[in-house]
Design a protein around this motif. Structure first.
Motif, PDB file in Angstrom:
ATOM      1  N   LEU A  50       0.788  -1.422  -0.129  1.00 24.13           N
ATOM      2  CA  LEU A  50       0.418   0.373   0.067  1.00 24.13           C
ATOM      3  C   LEU A  50       1.087   1.348   0.230  1.00 24.13           C
ATOM      4  N   ARG A  77      -1.628 -10.655  -4.009  1.00 25.60           N
ATOM      5  CA  ARG A  77      -2.366 -10.330  -3.448  1.00 25.60           C
ATOM      6  C   ARG A  77      -4.225 -10.752  -3.456  1.00 25.60           C
ATOM      7  N   PHE A  84      -7.491  -5.039   8.569  1.00 24.78           N
ATOM      8  CA  PHE A  84      -7.091  -4.172   8.900  1.00 24.78           C
ATOM      9  C   PHE A  84      -7.579  -3.161  10.714  1.00 24.78           C
ATOM     10  N   ALA A  88     -11.980  -2.207   8.773  1.00 23.78           N
ATOM     11  CA  ALA A  88     -12.585  -1.376   7.724  1.00 23.78           C
ATOM     12  C   ALA A  88     -13.135  -2.558   6.806  1.00 23.78           C
ATOM     13  N   PHE A  90     -16.947  -3.213   5.528  1.00 23.06           N
ATOM     14  CA  PHE A  90     -17.639  -2.251   3.880  1.00 23.06           C
ATOM     15  C   PHE A  90     -19.235  -1.546   5.341  1.00 23.06           C
ATOM     16  N   LEU A 106     -13.277 -11.416  -7.133  1.00 24.42           N
ATOM     17  CA  LEU A 106     -11.917 -11.960  -7.436  1.00 24.42           C
ATOM     18  C   LEU A 106     -12.395 -13.574  -7.768  1.00 24.42           C
ATOM     19  N   ARG A 150     -12.947 -12.481   7.096  1.00 24.15           N
ATOM     20  CA  ARG A 150     -12.791 -12.034   5.416  1.00 24.15           C
ATOM     21  C   ARG A 150     -11.404 -12.070   4.436  1.00 24.15           C
TER      22      ARG A 150
ATOM     23  N   MET B 108     -14.460   6.277   3.994  1.00 19.86           N
ATOM     24  CA  MET B 108     -14.428   4.879   3.482  1.00 19.86           C
ATOM     25  C   MET B 108     -12.717   4.970   3.325  1.00 19.86           C
ATOM     26  N   THR B 111     -11.305   4.957   7.290  1.00 19.81           N
ATOM     27  CA  THR B 111     -11.889   3.862   7.953  1.00 19.81           C
ATOM     28  C   THR B 111     -10.772   2.538   7.723  1.00 19.81           C
ATOM     29  N   GLU B 112      -9.387   3.220   6.067  1.00 18.86           N
ATOM     30  CA  GLU B 112      -9.188   2.137   5.868  1.00 18.86           C
ATOM     31  C   GLU B 112      -9.884   1.310   5.095  1.00 18.86           C
ATOM     32  N   GLN B 113     -11.183   1.354   4.723  1.00 22.59           N
ATOM     33  CA  GLN B 113     -12.055   0.776   3.747  1.00 22.59           C
ATOM     34  C   GLN B 113     -11.114   0.384   2.296  1.00 22.59           C
ATOM     35  N   ASP B 115      -8.359   0.998   1.503  1.00 24.13           N
ATOM     36  CA  ASP B 115      -6.987   0.125   1.669  1.00 24.13           C
ATOM     37  C   ASP B 115      -7.319  -1.267   1.729  1.00 24.13           C
ATOM     38  N   ALA B 116      -8.631  -1.837   2.095  1.00 23.76           N
ATOM     39  CA  ALA B 116      -9.112  -2.757   1.930  1.00 23.76           C
ATOM     40  C   ALA B 116      -9.094  -3.913   0.662  1.00 23.76           C
ATOM     41  N   LEU B 117     -10.001  -2.272  -0.551  1.00 27.66           N
ATOM     42  CA  LEU B 117      -9.756  -2.874  -1.709  1.00 27.66           C
ATOM     43  C   LEU B 117      -8.465  -3.196  -3.066  1.00 27.66           C
ATOM     44  N   GLU B 118      -7.811  -2.331  -2.228  1.00 32.61           N
ATOM     45  CA  GLU B 118      -6.479  -1.957  -3.005  1.00 32.61           C
ATOM     46  C   GLU B 118      -5.889  -3.322  -2.694  1.00 32.61           C
ATOM     47  N   VAL B 119      -6.142  -4.074  -1.598  1.00 30.72           N
ATOM     48  CA  VAL B 119      -5.119  -4.690  -0.424  1.00 30.72           C
ATOM     49  C   VAL B 119      -5.305  -6.296  -1.935  1.00 30.72           C
ATOM     50  N   MET B 120      -6.860  -6.056  -1.988  1.00 32.75           N
ATOM     51  CA  MET B 120      -7.628  -7.083  -2.563  1.00 32.75           C
ATOM     52  C   MET B 120      -7.270  -6.701  -4.300  1.00 32.75           C
TER      53      MET B 120
END
Ligand SMILES: Nc1ncnc2c1ncn2[C@@H]1O[C@H](COP(=O)(O)OP(=O)(O)OP(=O)(O)O)[C@@H](O)[C@H]1O
Ligand SMILES: [Mg+2]
Lengths: 248, 242
Positions: A50, A77, A84, A88, A90, A106, A150, B108, B111-113, B115-120
């Motif tokens: 990141l 990835r 986190f 984190a 949604f 995915l 998750r 988002m 609250t690192e949401q 980042d969570a998407l990016e990491v996926m």
């Protein structure tokens, strides 16, 4: 196995990481410990891609993350699960949808298979029957556990947890620690946990890395931790009166 | 200047490394509800009253016996179609949709949401923002058509109920020397404004740093910048198309 080679990272003229190297071993819970603001979260973000480090390399089973093509980075990835610091989740999705999200995005699994997999993960973290609730309706500890669910739903090879039990009561904290350790051993994955909770260190620390102002000052397991001669580490460990009494 | 450059780079990332198409379709539908359907009420209220007020005030100003009464309706119609419906509606939407988008994305982010998407391995900018932009460009013109209709209807109601104009004169006025091209122009504006509002607000929200305080600031900034952009674009479009 993840190899971390000489990571350097500065923000502006503030050098946060000053050359950190270590090896995270497969099938073990690797811990990064250290005081607040020593760069633990920054190091984690460098490892998971990141924040790009200024120098150094991260090797995932000999694949150099930052020197790989986008396709290789994507495939690495897909082998990661990350919890986190704040979970984190949604907020616009239910617990069930949150856990199913990586599967939707995915994979090409059928709806029934996905549902089954999500149910399994929920059960694995002890949250059966909460799938329909929204993240705002569950407690902090439950959020962390949903976050873990998750993170493991895609069967990751690498699991990262940033302070999985900060802000939790001791009992829940221990449960989460045990859960992480169990998952690590059961699926033989490489796990990295960031913590400053001495309880978890003693409980699950198989390979501990002590970070202090951007340097790695010590590395070892929870057996040898108490007998180190690094002054900063001792100060960190024996901040707790109980442990101080234990040593003397 | 650096900010404008960063804004265009941000726009570029929306279109690179996209996800599966059906994912966007689902997100687009969600956003159409969030951006469009949920704005119908406020747009309806605002446009009806603006139409009513412009009818009464125009009638008040046109006291000369030389001008036929139906001119009031003609003026209301042209003001609604050319300026009030598209621009005022979009300013209202900049307040509602813009702050909503910036607040949502800002939260988002902190609250690192994101980042969570990016990491996926998901392109978070494209996944989160592109459906919002498309939904805004799709629904805003429809909202503006609704606003123009309700504005003219509001003028009719206010004018006839207060007796400043008869129903017959009003209907005659709104059909008198009608230029269909103006309707096209009316739909171009919200299409452009929708793009501006959604991208500017997304940009503000997506790059939020810090905590809850900064999310609030990002929302305010999003609305301010969107309004400025709308007014500048409004002027440029008028130069370009009329
Ligand atoms: N994006 C950033 N920009 C500038 N400085 C940053 C950024 N992220 C972190 N820092 C700085 O890096 C230092 C280390 O932060 P980091 O979040 O890694 O601490 P930490 O060890 O995780 O602390 P904690 O235990 O409280 O979570 C801090 O001094 C912080 O101010
Ligand atoms: Mg941290």
């Amino acid at each position: 196995m993840i190899e971390i080679k000489n990571i350097v990272k500065s923000f502006g003229d503030k050098e946060v990481l000053k050359g950190v190297s270590c090896i995270l071993r497969q099938g073990e819970t690797n811990l990064i410990i250290g005081g607040s603001g020593t760069g633990k979260s920054v190091l984690l973000k460098c490892i998971i891609g990141l924040i790009k480090p200024d120098e150094g390399a991260i090797l995932y089973n000999d694949r150099d993350f930052y020197n790989s093509s986008l396709e290789v980075q994507q495939s690495i990835r897909r082998e990661m699960g990350v919890l986190f610091q704040g979970g984190a989740l949604f907020d616009s999705q239910t617990v069930h949808q949150n856990i199913q999200f990586p599967l939707d995005m995915l994979t090409t699994m059928s709806e029934a298979d996905k549902r089954e997999r999500v149910e399994f993960c929920l059960q694995r973290v002890g949250l059966e029957g909460t799938g329909k609730r929204m993240p705002s309706e569950i407690s902090g500890g439950m959020k962390k556990r949903v976050g873990i669910a998750r993170a493991i739903v895609m069967n990751p090879k690498y699991l990262f947890c940033d302070e999985p039990n900060s802000g939790l009561d001791p009992l829940t904290a221990v449960k989460i620690d045990e859960l992480i350790k169990e998952i690590t051993q059961e699926y033989n994955i490489t796990t990295l946990v960031i913590t400053h909770d001495m309880n978890s260190v003693m409980e699950i620390g198989e390979n501990i890395i002590f970070l202090h102002s951007g340097h790695k000052l010590w590395e070892g397991d929870n057996q040898t931790l108490m007998h180190s001669d690094v002054a900063e580490l001792n100060e960190f460990i024996f901040a707790n009166k109980l442990l101080r009494d234990l040593r003397s | 200047m650096a900010i404008i450059g960063k804004y265009f780079i941000f726009l570029g990332t929306l279109f690179t490394r996209r996800e599966k198409l059906n994912v966007y379709w689902r997100r687009f539908m969600e956003e159409c509800v969030g951006v469009g359907v949920n704005s119908v009420f406020i747009v309806a209220i605002v446009s009806t009253f603006i139409g009513a007020v412009s009818c009464i005030q125009t009638a008040y100003n046109l006291v000369s016996p030389l001008i036929p009464v139906s001119t009031v309706a003609l003026i209301v119609r042209d003001m609604e179609i050319l300026e009030l419906a598209p621009t005022i509606t979009c300013i209202v939407l900049a307040g509602k949709v813009g702050s909503n988008i910036a607040g949502e994305l800002g939260t988002m982010r902190i609250t690192e949401q994101v980042d969570a998407l990016e990491v996926m391995g998901i392109n978070s900018a494209s996944y989160l923002v592109l459906p919002k932009v498309l939904a805004a460009m799709f629904t805003f013109p429809m909202l503006v058509i609704l606003a123009a209709f309700l504005g003219i209807l509001g003028g009719y109601l206010a004018g006839t109920l207060t007796g400043v104009i008869t129903p017959r004169d009003y209907v005659y006025g709104i059909r008198d020397s009608f230029v269909p091209y103006n309707i096209f122009f009316m739909c171009v504006k919200p299409f452009v404004f929708g793009f501006l509002i959604s991208t500017i607000s997304s940009y503000q929200g997506y790059f939020t740093k810090g905590g809850a305080l900064e999310v609030g600031q990002a929302s305010t900034q999003a609305v301010t910048n969107s309004c400025i952009a709308i007014l500048v674009a409004d002027y440029l479009l008028a130069q370009l198309f009329l």
